[in-house]
Design a protein around this motif. Structure first.
Motif, PDB file in Angstrom:
ATOM      1  N   ILE A 121       0.920  -1.211  -0.088  1.00 18.79           N
ATOM      2  CA  ILE A 121      -0.099   0.044  -0.046  1.00 18.79           C
ATOM      3  C   ILE A 121       1.144   1.269  -0.172  1.00 18.79           C
ATOM      4  CG2 ILE A 121      -1.749   1.221   1.525  1.00 18.79           C
ATOM      5  CD1 ILE A 121      -2.729  -1.295   2.377  1.00 18.79           C
ATOM      6  N   LYS A 122       2.107   1.179   0.686  1.00 21.11           N
ATOM      7  CA  LYS A 122       2.836   2.410   0.907  1.00 21.11           C
ATOM      8  C   LYS A 122       3.652   2.546  -0.467  1.00 21.11           C
ATOM      9  CE  LYS A 122       3.664   2.418   5.900  1.00 21.11           C
ATOM     10  NZ  LYS A 122       4.188   2.218   7.020  1.00 21.11           N
ATOM     11  N   LYS A 123       4.256   1.423  -0.982  1.00 24.90           N
ATOM     12  CA  LYS A 123       5.097   1.468  -1.979  1.00 24.90           C
ATOM     13  C   LYS A 123       4.197   2.194  -3.342  1.00 24.90           C
ATOM     14  CE  LYS A 123       7.210  -1.667  -5.417  1.00 24.90           C
ATOM     15  NZ  LYS A 123       7.439  -3.212  -5.858  1.00 24.90           N
ATOM     16  N   PHE A 124       2.852   1.605  -3.555  1.00 25.92           N
ATOM     17  CA  PHE A 124       2.231   2.326  -4.512  1.00 25.92           C
ATOM     18  C   PHE A 124       1.033   3.473  -4.172  1.00 25.92           C
ATOM     19  CE2 PHE A 124       3.250  -2.180  -5.880  1.00 25.92           C
ATOM     20  CZ  PHE A 124       3.502  -2.011  -6.961  1.00 25.92           C
ATOM     21  N   LYS A 125       1.533   3.923  -2.903  1.00 22.76           N
ATOM     22  CA  LYS A 125       0.648   5.046  -2.654  1.00 22.76           C
ATOM     23  C   LYS A 125      -0.771   4.944  -2.712  1.00 22.76           C
ATOM     24  CE  LYS A 125       4.678   8.174  -3.473  1.00 22.76           C
ATOM     25  NZ  LYS A 125       5.294   9.313  -4.077  1.00 22.76           N
ATOM     26  N   LEU A 126      -1.344   3.526  -2.554  1.00 24.57           N
ATOM     27  CA  LEU A 126      -2.660   3.467  -2.710  1.00 24.57           C
ATOM     28  C   LEU A 126      -3.900   4.257  -2.184  1.00 24.57           C
ATOM     29  CD1 LEU A 126      -2.249  -0.510  -2.896  1.00 24.57           C
ATOM     30  CD2 LEU A 126      -2.479   1.095  -4.815  1.00 24.57           C
ATOM     31  N   PHE A 127      -3.257   4.820  -1.053  1.00 21.08           N
ATOM     32  CA  PHE A 127      -4.267   5.717  -0.348  1.00 21.08           C
ATOM     33  C   PHE A 127      -4.621   6.837  -1.073  1.00 21.08           C
ATOM     34  CE2 PHE A 127      -2.910   3.565   3.799  1.00 21.08           C
ATOM     35  CZ  PHE A 127      -4.055   3.142   4.014  1.00 21.08           C
ATOM     36  N   TYR A 134      -5.572   6.681  -4.048  1.00 17.62           N
ATOM     37  CA  TYR A 134      -6.910   6.318  -4.565  1.00 17.62           C
ATOM     38  C   TYR A 134      -8.220   6.811  -4.030  1.00 17.62           C
ATOM     39  CZ  TYR A 134      -4.157   3.690  -8.105  1.00 17.62           C
ATOM     40  OH  TYR A 134      -3.370   3.077  -9.117  1.00 17.62           O
ATOM     41  N   LEU A 135      -8.085   7.062  -2.821  1.00 22.34           N
ATOM     42  CA  LEU A 135      -9.278   7.383  -1.944  1.00 22.34           C
ATOM     43  C   LEU A 135     -10.117   8.497  -2.342  1.00 22.34           C
ATOM     44  CD1 LEU A 135      -8.261   6.701   1.740  1.00 22.34           C
ATOM     45  CD2 LEU A 135      -9.536   5.188   0.286  1.00 22.34           C
ATOM     46  N   LYS A 136      -9.119   9.519  -2.971  1.00 20.10           N
ATOM     47  CA  LYS A 136      -9.858  10.513  -3.622  1.00 20.10           C
ATOM     48  C   LYS A 136     -10.576  10.384  -4.700  1.00 20.10           C
ATOM     49  CE  LYS A 136      -8.514  15.174  -5.617  1.00 20.10           C
ATOM     50  NZ  LYS A 136      -7.308  16.184  -6.079  1.00 20.10           N
ATOM     51  N   GLY A 137     -10.058   9.398  -5.536  1.00 17.83           N
ATOM     52  CA  GLY A 137     -10.899   9.071  -6.823  1.00 17.83           C
ATOM     53  C   GLY A 137     -12.084   8.064  -6.352  1.00 17.83           C
ATOM     54  N   VAL A 138     -12.005   7.378  -5.243  1.00 22.38           N
ATOM     55  CA  VAL A 138     -13.387   6.517  -4.760  1.00 22.38           C
ATOM     56  C   VAL A 138     -14.293   7.755  -4.443  1.00 22.38           C
ATOM     57  CG1 VAL A 138     -14.252   5.339  -2.690  1.00 22.38           C
ATOM     58  CG2 VAL A 138     -11.901   4.789  -4.056  1.00 22.38           C
ATOM     59  N   VAL A 139     -13.905   8.588  -3.821  1.00 27.67           N
ATOM     60  CA  VAL A 139     -14.914   9.713  -3.246  1.00 27.67           C
ATOM     61  C   VAL A 139     -15.669  10.639  -4.613  1.00 27.67           C
ATOM     62  CG1 VAL A 139     -15.108  12.114  -2.120  1.00 27.67           C
ATOM     63  CG2 VAL A 139     -13.980  10.187  -1.041  1.00 27.67           C
ATOM     64  N   ILE A 140     -14.782  10.817  -5.545  1.00 27.02           N
ATOM     65  CA  ILE A 140     -15.296  11.429  -6.680  1.00 27.02           C
ATOM     66  C   ILE A 140     -16.134  10.505  -7.378  1.00 27.02           C
ATOM     67  CG2 ILE A 140     -14.454  12.345  -9.064  1.00 27.02           C
ATOM     68  CD1 ILE A 140     -11.875  13.205  -7.565  1.00 27.02           C
ATOM     69  N   THR A 141     -15.870   9.263  -7.617  1.00 23.59           N
ATOM     70  CA  THR A 141     -16.777   8.293  -8.343  1.00 23.59           C
ATOM     71  C   THR A 141     -18.109   8.410  -7.437  1.00 23.59           C
ATOM     72  OG1 THR A 141     -14.899   7.039  -8.874  1.00 23.59           O
ATOM     73  CG2 THR A 141     -17.015   5.835  -8.788  1.00 23.59           C
ATOM     74  N   ASN A 142     -18.106   8.422  -6.159  1.00 23.12           N
ATOM     75  CA  ASN A 142     -19.303   8.214  -5.600  1.00 23.12           C
ATOM     76  C   ASN A 142     -20.293   9.520  -5.714  1.00 23.12           C
ATOM     77  OD1 ASN A 142     -19.910   6.369  -2.938  1.00 23.12           O
ATOM     78  ND2 ASN A 142     -17.888   6.332  -3.512  1.00 23.12           N
ATOM     79  N   PHE A 143     -19.754  10.746  -5.936  1.00 23.38           N
ATOM     80  CA  PHE A 143     -20.292  11.785  -6.412  1.00 23.38           C
ATOM     81  C   PHE A 143     -20.922  11.930  -7.962  1.00 23.38           C
ATOM     82  CE2 PHE A 143     -18.459  13.631  -2.446  1.00 23.38           C
ATOM     83  CZ  PHE A 143     -19.640  14.097  -1.941  1.00 23.38           C
ATOM     84  N   VAL A 144     -20.033  11.317  -8.603  1.00 27.92           N
ATOM     85  CA  VAL A 144     -20.410  11.124  -9.960  1.00 27.92           C
ATOM     86  C   VAL A 144     -21.652  10.145 -10.347  1.00 27.92           C
ATOM     87  CG1 VAL A 144     -19.441  10.314 -12.294  1.00 27.92           C
ATOM     88  CG2 VAL A 144     -17.813  11.588 -11.073  1.00 27.92           C
ATOM     89  N   ILE A 145     -21.865   9.169  -9.661  1.00 27.53           N
ATOM     90  CA  ILE A 145     -22.828   8.183  -9.358  1.00 27.53           C
ATOM     91  C   ILE A 145     -24.022   8.847  -8.894  1.00 27.53           C
ATOM     92  CG2 ILE A 145     -23.884   6.135  -8.427  1.00 27.53           C
ATOM     93  CD1 ILE A 145     -20.780   4.942  -8.337  1.00 27.53           C
TER      94      ILE A 145
END
Length: 230
Positions: free
Chosen positions: A9-15, A17-28
């Protein structure tokens, strides 16, 4: 295993992606608004019941985050093989299977949690909006809520397994586009709605696809200790 997952998770800075998750929710949610106002302008009722609403936004959420998961697969697996950085990782005194299982768990858990939590978030927002605007003719009953929760949970579990299917197509030619395109094709086949009915309404189908995804994951790492990466 937990430490390996944390390192990935740290190596790929996966956290990030949380911004994208939130944006996706609002797009839906925005898309649901378009459906509502579009149907209203034609004199129709967009959501005749909460059961229909659950089906509609559930399909959108599963589709969005299954494709999201394919991006993660491309990042965690395909790009590592293409750049040959996986060879460097396999030089560490860590069991190769453990490394690969950690990556698979990240994808599966990400898919389950984003779908599960997004359903709760959007479902709550939908209910609060209806409490004010009264656009759903039929009331939300306790039984409907329980049935919806069970269906949502089973759908999230099934999607977590299904999300691993694009791994096969991506690993086949070490192709990022093949990974993402296969996910798009898969969700277009499983998430389309017809009169409030989707493939996910027949729970045996998504569960079967989830099993296929788990088998693909298993066969992808079964002989990883013996495979020459170079």
């Amino acid at each position: 295993m937990r430490k390996l997952i944390s390192l990935e998770i740290k190596k790929f800075k996966l956290f990030s992606y949380l911004k994208g998750v939130v944006i996706t929710n609002f797009v839906i949610m925005g898309f649901l608004c378009l459906i509502y106002f579009g149907e209203k302008s034609d004199g129709n009722i967009a959501f005749v019941s909460y059961e229909t609403a659950f089906t509609d936004f559930g399909s959108l959420i599963r589709a969005a985050f299954t494709i999201f998961a394919s991006v993660l697969i491309a990042r965690l697996f395909i790009e590592e093989y293409k750049s040959n950085s996986i060879s460097l990782m396999f030089m560490y005194p860590i069991n190769r299977k453990k490394i690969m299982v950690a990556k698979l768990l990240i994808v599966a858990c990400f898919t389950f949690l984003t779908i599960f939590l997004s359903n709760i978030f959007i479902g709550t927002a939908f209910y609060l909006a209806d409490a004010y605007l009264h656009f759903v003719p039929r009331a939300l009953t306790t039984q409907l809520l329980i049935d919806g929760f069970i269906s949502m949970t089973l759908g999230a579990i099934a999607s977590a397994g299904m999300a691993l299917i694009p791994l096969y197509f991506g690993m086949w030619k070490k192709s990022v586009p093949a990974t993402i395109i296969s996910a798009i094709i898969m969700v277009s086949l499983t998430s389309s709605t017809n009169n409030g009915v989707t493939v996910f309404s027949l729970i045996a189908i998504p569960i079967s696809l989830a099993v296929v995804g788990c088998l693909i994951a298993y066969f992808s790492i079964r002989n990883i200790e013996k495979v020459d990466i170079n």
